[in-house]
Design an enzyme around this catalytic site. Sequence first.
Site, PDB file in Angstrom:
ATOM      1  N   HIS A  25      -5.592  20.637  36.173  1.00 46.07           N
ATOM      2  CA  HIS A  25      -6.839  19.887  36.289  1.00 46.07           C
ATOM      3  C   HIS A  25      -7.838  20.656  37.157  1.00 46.07           C
ATOM      4  CE1 HIS A  25      -9.058  15.923  36.551  1.00 46.07           C
ATOM      5  NE2 HIS A  25      -9.545  16.532  37.627  1.00 46.07           N
ATOM      6  N   GLU A  26      -7.381  21.170  38.303  1.00 45.13           N
ATOM      7  CA  GLU A  26      -8.276  21.895  39.214  1.00 45.13           C
ATOM      8  C   GLU A  26      -8.681  23.255  38.645  1.00 45.13           C
ATOM      9  OE1 GLU A  26      -9.641  20.081  41.353  1.00 45.13           O
ATOM     10  OE2 GLU A  26      -8.161  18.488  41.211  1.00 45.13           O
TER      11      GLU A  26
END
Length: 183
Positions: free
Chosen positions: A156-157
């Site tokens: 996600h990051e």
Amino acid sequence: MTGPIEGWAGPASLGEGSVLTVVGAPHPVLARLGDPVDPTDPAVIRLAADLFATMAVSPGCVGLAAPQVGVSAQLFVVDVGAHPKTATLHGSFALCNATVVEASRWRPGREGCMSVPDLTGDVKRASRVVVTGQLPGSGQSVTITTDAFEARALQHEIDHCSGKLFLDRVSSAHAIYQRKVYL
């Protein structure tokens, strides 16, 4: 459970951070490929400290990337220690210029994001990943092998640093949900 990343002295080694404002979609920085960073640059080290400070005051936040605070940079912080779906845990850490080098065991899962506060979505991600990156401060190259929720958070990051939101990964509009608000 794994341990802390070898060579990582922890968030406190970066110094005191300031709480920054999180930008929301459709802010243009969220759709831009982040610039590679020099992990030994004092501005990058300070930004990493600021990301940790901002994450610490954000309930439920398990990761935060530089683009989310308006900075087009490949830098993020992660700490999934308090999340119930965590299996493997490397503690609270920051990575610069991270990339996924291996991904397997793809599974759907619900995701939310501070930059899209009103929505969640079902996203298919690898539940086992190998990620390489550099530690802010020392610039040391590291390889992290992880699974389950920590693997999802890293992907996600890394997506944020690549100009992508979880909304770009959902299979259809039917996989997007209004976030539940508990009073």
